[in-house]
Design a protein around this motif. Sequence first.
Motif, PDB file in Angstrom:
ATOM      1  N   UNK A 268      27.017  45.009 -61.155  1.00  0.00           N
ATOM      2  CA  UNK A 268      28.410  45.243 -61.538  1.00  0.00           C
ATOM      3  C   UNK A 268      29.139  45.998 -60.441  1.00  0.00           C
TER       4      UNK A 268
ATOM      5  N   UNK B 272      32.277  48.696 -60.148  1.00  0.00           N
ATOM      6  CA  UNK B 272      33.143  49.639 -60.863  1.00  0.00           C
ATOM      7  C   UNK B 272      34.008  50.329 -59.819  1.00  0.00           C
TER       8      UNK B 272
ATOM      9  N   UNK C 147      37.212  53.332 -58.837  1.00  0.00           N
ATOM     10  CA  UNK C 147      37.826  54.592 -59.243  1.00  0.00           C
ATOM     11  C   UNK C 147      38.988  54.887 -58.298  1.00  0.00           C
TER      12      UNK C 147
ATOM     13  N   UNK D 107      41.497  59.423 -60.452  1.00  0.00           N
ATOM     14  CA  UNK D 107      41.516  58.751 -61.767  1.00  0.00           C
ATOM     15  C   UNK D 107      40.114  58.515 -62.296  1.00  0.00           C
ATOM     16  N   UNK D 108      40.044  57.828 -63.435  1.00  0.00           N
ATOM     17  CA  UNK D 108      38.772  57.562 -64.074  1.00  0.00           C
ATOM     18  C   UNK D 108      38.118  56.284 -63.572  1.00  0.00           C
ATOM     19  N   UNK D 109      37.052  55.898 -64.253  1.00  0.00           N
ATOM     20  CA  UNK D 109      36.259  54.741 -63.864  1.00  0.00           C
ATOM     21  C   UNK D 109      36.790  53.473 -64.530  1.00  0.00           C
TER      22      UNK D 109
ATOM     23  N   UNK E  73      35.706  49.354 -64.965  1.00  0.00           N
ATOM     24  CA  UNK E  73      34.816  48.219 -64.748  1.00  0.00           C
ATOM     25  C   UNK E  73      35.623  47.078 -64.126  1.00  0.00           C
TER      26      UNK E  73
ATOM     27  N   UNK F 133      32.296  51.131 -56.430  1.00  0.00           N
ATOM     28  CA  UNK F 133      30.865  51.374 -56.588  1.00  0.00           C
ATOM     29  C   UNK F 133      30.172  50.093 -57.047  1.00  0.00           C
TER      30      UNK F 133
ATOM     31  N   UNK G  17      24.623  49.528 -69.958  1.00  0.00           N
ATOM     32  CA  UNK G  17      25.083  50.683 -69.217  1.00  0.00           C
ATOM     33  C   UNK G  17      24.621  50.486 -67.767  1.00  0.00           C
ATOM     34  N   UNK G  18      24.881  51.498 -66.930  1.00  0.00           N
ATOM     35  CA  UNK G  18      24.552  51.388 -65.511  1.00  0.00           C
ATOM     36  C   UNK G  18      23.573  52.495 -65.144  1.00  0.00           C
TER      37      UNK G  18
ATOM     38  N   UNK H  57      23.626  53.763 -59.306  1.00  0.00           N
ATOM     39  CA  UNK H  57      24.921  53.569 -58.654  1.00  0.00           C
ATOM     40  C   UNK H  57      24.778  53.757 -57.144  1.00  0.00           C
TER      41      UNK H  57
ATOM     42  N   UNK I  81      26.807  54.850 -53.475  1.00  0.00           N
ATOM     43  CA  UNK I  81      27.629  56.022 -53.136  1.00  0.00           C
ATOM     44  C   UNK I  81      29.108  55.680 -53.055  1.00  0.00           C
TER      45      UNK I  81
END
Lengths: 108, 120
Positions: B34, B36, B38, B42-44, B46, B94, B106-107, B110, B112
């Motif tokens: 996946x 993702x 950011x 801000x937030x994450x 998908x 990411x 879920x993940x 991850x 970097x």
Amino acid sequence: EIVLTQSPGTLSLSPGERATLSCRASQSVSINYLAWYQQKPGQAPRLLIYGASNRATGIPDRFSGSGSGTDFSLTISRLEPEDFAVYYCQQYGTSLRTFGQGTKVEIK
Amino acid sequence: EVQLLESGGGLVQPGGSLRLSCAASGFSFTYAMTWVRQAPGKGLEWVAAIGGSGGSTYYADSVKGRFTISRDNSKNTLYLQMNSLSAEDTAVYYCARDPGVVPVHYFDYWGQGTLVTVSS
């Protein structure tokens, strides 16, 4: 799409205190497919909890997750200095995964 | 040890294109993967996911029709081709691993992250 709302936005606490973070879903999360992540500045998120209450590998037992349906929580029993960070919840179970907007746990 | 290493980020003009790569090591590259992102401060979010064999792909509405996720299992590498970029695509991207072959989880690991900046 399931919308996740986290509260509070910011939690100001001292080391040693207990932290309780909330994550509310706009509809029921199937089979408690909810995860929690910790993110520190400049770092990637780290998986803490999956399946609402299962700690990921290497996560200390001061972190615990609970809840079902639409209401979930993450509890840190006694805050350590390294626990001050932003925490995100995430629902899964379908290909359309969504995250909450995050709760920042800051030092009071 | 599981490692995910993104590359390919940088500065691109609005309307431009960029291809991100994520080199995986330390595990059998048959898991779903996946992307993702950011945005700064801000937030994450998908973005896109792909099944372990590469036969199934999924996209967020915000990138559908502009981004393409793919993988080369012989090279243990995940890709994200990004076209028609706008300022709203500025973010750290990411790559993350699903702990299964179907991207519904879920993940657990991850990378970097790699920064993409869309600006003139």
